[in-house]
Write a protein that holds these residues in place. Structure first.
Motif, PDB file in Angstrom:
ATOM      1  N   LEU A   1      -5.211   6.839   0.747  1.00  0.00           N
ATOM      2  CA  LEU A   1      -4.554   5.545  -0.127  1.00  0.00           C
ATOM      3  C   LEU A   1      -4.315   6.036  -1.554  1.00  0.00           C
ATOM      4  O   LEU A   1      -5.461   6.543  -2.223  1.00  0.00           O
ATOM      5  N   MET A   2      -3.324   5.743  -1.858  1.00  0.00           N
ATOM      6  CA  MET A   2      -3.016   6.120  -3.507  1.00  0.00           C
ATOM      7  C   MET A   2      -2.996   4.723  -4.313  1.00  0.00           C
ATOM      8  O   MET A   2      -3.668   4.786  -5.372  1.00  0.00           O
ATOM      9  N   VAL A   3      -2.364   3.767  -3.773  1.00  0.00           N
ATOM     10  CA  VAL A   3      -2.242   2.720  -4.457  1.00  0.00           C
ATOM     11  C   VAL A   3      -2.303   1.348  -3.519  1.00  0.00           C
ATOM     12  O   VAL A   3      -2.003   1.250  -2.229  1.00  0.00           O
TER      13      VAL A   3
ATOM     14  N   ALA B   1       0.726  -1.262  -0.017  1.00  0.00           N
ATOM     15  CA  ALA B   1      -0.094   0.037  -0.052  1.00  0.00           C
ATOM     16  C   ALA B   1       1.035   1.287   0.043  1.00  0.00           C
ATOM     17  O   ALA B   1       1.908   1.140   0.695  1.00  0.00           O
ATOM     18  N   ILE B   2       0.464   2.490  -0.793  1.00  0.00           N
ATOM     19  CA  ILE B   2       1.234   3.659  -0.774  1.00  0.00           C
ATOM     20  C   ILE B   2       0.085   4.611  -0.373  1.00  0.00           C
ATOM     21  O   ILE B   2      -0.890   4.794  -0.959  1.00  0.00           O
ATOM     22  N   GLU B   3       0.453   5.254   0.497  1.00  0.00           N
ATOM     23  CA  GLU B   3      -0.288   6.291   1.160  1.00  0.00           C
ATOM     24  C   GLU B   3       0.357   7.872   0.770  1.00  0.00           C
ATOM     25  O   GLU B   3       1.404   8.173   0.711  1.00  0.00           O
TER      26      GLU B   3
ATOM     27  N   MET C   1       4.027   0.897   2.272  1.00  0.00           N
ATOM     28  CA  MET C   1       3.782  -0.249   3.729  1.00  0.00           C
ATOM     29  C   MET C   1       3.799  -1.563   3.011  1.00  0.00           C
ATOM     30  O   MET C   1       2.872  -1.803   1.808  1.00  0.00           O
ATOM     31  N   LEU C   2       4.245  -2.542   3.764  1.00  0.00           N
ATOM     32  CA  LEU C   2       3.863  -3.950   3.344  1.00  0.00           C
ATOM     33  C   LEU C   2       3.013  -4.571   4.340  1.00  0.00           C
ATOM     34  O   LEU C   2       3.216  -4.232   5.557  1.00  0.00           O
ATOM     35  N   VAL C   3       1.889  -5.554   4.265  1.00  0.00           N
ATOM     36  CA  VAL C   3       1.265  -5.898   4.932  1.00  0.00           C
ATOM     37  C   VAL C   3       1.705  -7.432   5.208  1.00  0.00           C
ATOM     38  O   VAL C   3       1.915  -8.240   4.427  1.00  0.00           O
TER      39      VAL C   3
END
Length: 531
Positions: free
Chosen positions: A189-191, A181-183, A241-243
């Protein structure tokens, strides 16, 4: 024995135990130099202030100290390579022989040499440790370079291909096999590369994790997340971020995130640069509009940046004393005016925010809205007159600046002043004639102002409202919220104190102008009912 690997405490203990075999004396104290200070190391119970002062006054050869009634007291210098390392202080029932004193001096120098040797060995050990740490860091750097080659090709290809933020997110997902995820810097949230929605934890816990990531500076692996702040310099541009609910991310995944953060920082910084170019174009346009330009060119250039200059506009100048600077002030103004469905062009001049706003501008409402958003009321706003065409903008700017300066120089510098509110004062007030205006006010209202200041009365305000109401008793009494008879009494006092004839036309005109100027100087509105 002093040089067989003993530490400082053991060396001092050996010297202390062997001292009686050198001379009929006993150890009084040992002082060692620490920087520019002499610090007593023996005895353990501490030393007397008089002894500390005496030793502190000694020269490089040592010497006798005050022994009181208890025999002989002498300080031997502890020299090592011509450097005074400290003093050995001994006490005896009587002065020792020259031979014994020689042995004591040798013991002192031997102890100093042993202590210097210990210090040298400690520095050597520190150097060895430092070299070891450097080798470890060098080895780690080599490993990081090797890991970088493993992911460089993929991320570099994405960077130059123009795939943007989305391409970077999918490349990280490919390299780590974990959802990405990219914020943006505001948490939007962007992607998102995973299935469904981004599985955020509780809001408070999520905020705490992001705050820790900002402080950490490197990818933070915690609570099933790998968070990395996108911050090319000091400003945060986003979050990668990595989940990782299974806690499977290791050194490779952390490196991928770290390198991807660098690539993402370049991408977001490029986006920011494009936005800044557009902003610079807007500022240049605004500067030219203030300086004066032809209408046709102004309409065309404004259309390029998406602003319609047709219709009525007002120039607004804002000065605010705020710790976050002009950007925060501009953001607050944009939010308030955006809520009013107003379009704006903005620029900066001499530390002030200059806005060109389409439509009417309620200065006090704009001030209140910005004060609420900024959490501060230490600001002033000047609103210029209406612009029917771009050619009117320089005039509106000068009017806004005049209104702002009058507000700042008044007794109530915080608030908003509209040029149209100034009335006759906009003719009188300039930077050059302000003293004349104040002198004019004093000439016509000075006695009443002095009376109000001494008695706490409101005769000047009463006169102002009376003249504003055109001499109508009922309207003036209502505006002042007093009884008609009270108004008559105050007017009589005004005539008596100031020796003025309110029935004289010239006198009423001069008093009215002076009263209006007085209201503006004190930073108050001049409308009836709002003194």
């Amino acid at each position: 024995m002093m040089f067989d690997g003993r530490d400082e405490e053991e060396i001092l203990g050996l010297m202390r135990s062997s001292l009686p075999s050198f001379a009929p004396c006993r150890l009084e104290a040992v002082y060692l130099r620490s920087g520019d200070e002499l610090t007593p190391r023996l005895p353990e119970g501490g030393t007397e202030p008089d002894l500390d002062a005496g030793v502190g006054a000694l020269g490089p050869t040592g010497g006798a100290l005050k022994a009181g009634d208890d025999g002989w007291l002498w300080a031997f210098p502890m020299n090592s390579k011509k450097v005074i390392e400290g003093y050995l202080v001994v006490r005896g029932d009587r002065e020792p022989s020259p031979e014994d004193r020689f042995l004591l001096q040798v013991l002192s120098q031997q102890t100093a040499a042993a202590l210097a040797s210990v210090s040298l060995h400690e520095r050597e050990r520190e150097n060895v440790l430092a070299l070891s740490r450097f080798n470890e860091e060098l080895t780690e750097s080599v490993r990081r370079l090797e890991r970088q080659r493993a992911v460089h090709e993929v991320l570099n290809r994405i960077s130059v291909s123009g795939a943007g933020v989305t391409g970077i997110a999918h490349a990280v997902h490919e390299l780590t096999n974990l959802p990405v995820a990219i914020e943006d810097p505001f948490g939007h949230l962007m992607v998102w590369t995973g299935e469904g929605e981004l599985p955020k934890p509780g809001e408070r816990r999520y905020s705490r994790l992001k705050e820790r990531a900002v402080v950490h500076g490197r990818p933070l692996h915690e609570d099933g997340w790998v968070l990395s702040v996108v911050r090319p310099r000091t400003e945060v541009l986003g979050m990668l971020m990595l989940v990782d609910p299974g806690q499977v991310a290791g050194e490779h995944e952390l490196f991928v995130v770290e390198y991807a953060t660098t690539v993402l920082a370049l991408e977001l910084a490029h986006r920011r640069s494009l936005a800044e170019v557009e902003l610079r174009v807007r500022r240049d346009l605004m500067d030219d509009l203030i300086a004066g330009t032809d209408d046709e060119s102004a309409y065309a250039r404004a259309a390029v940046v998406g602003h319609d200059l047709h219709g009525r506009h007002h120039v607004v100048i804002v000065r605010w004393r705020h710790r976050r600077g002009v950007e925060a002030i501009a953001h607050a103004a944009e939010r308030v005016l955006g809520g009013w469905q107003r379009q704006i062009l903005k620029s900066r001049h001499a530390g002030a925010l200059v806005l060109l706003v389409d439509g009417e501008v309620d200065g006090p409402a704009l001030y209140e809205g910005m004060a609420t958003l900024l959490g501060s009321r230490t600001g002033a706003i000047g609103v210029g007159g209406r612009c029917a065409a771009p050619a009117d903008i320089p005039r509106s700017h000068a009017e806004a600046l005049q209104a702002l300066n009058i507000r700042l120089e008044s007794a109530s510098p915080d608030g908003a002043t509209t040029f149209d509110q100034l009335g006759v004062y906009r003719i009188l007030s300039t930077a050059e004639n302000r003293e004349e205006v104040e002198s004019f006010v004093r000439e016509w209202l000075g006695k009443l102002l002095d009376y109000d200041r001494k008695r706490g009365s409101e005769l000047v305000l009463t006169l102002f409202q009376y003249l504003e109401c055109g001499g109508n008793y009922d309207q003036a009494a209502a505006a002042l919220m007093i009884h008609r008879s009270t108004l008559r009494y105050r007017l009589a006092r005004i005539r008596s104190i100031a020796a003025l004839d309110l029935a004289d036309v010239d006198t009423r005109l001069n008093l009215h102008v002076a009263a209006r100027a007085w209201q503006v100087l004190r930073g108050k509105d001049t409308e009836i009912g709002e003194p």
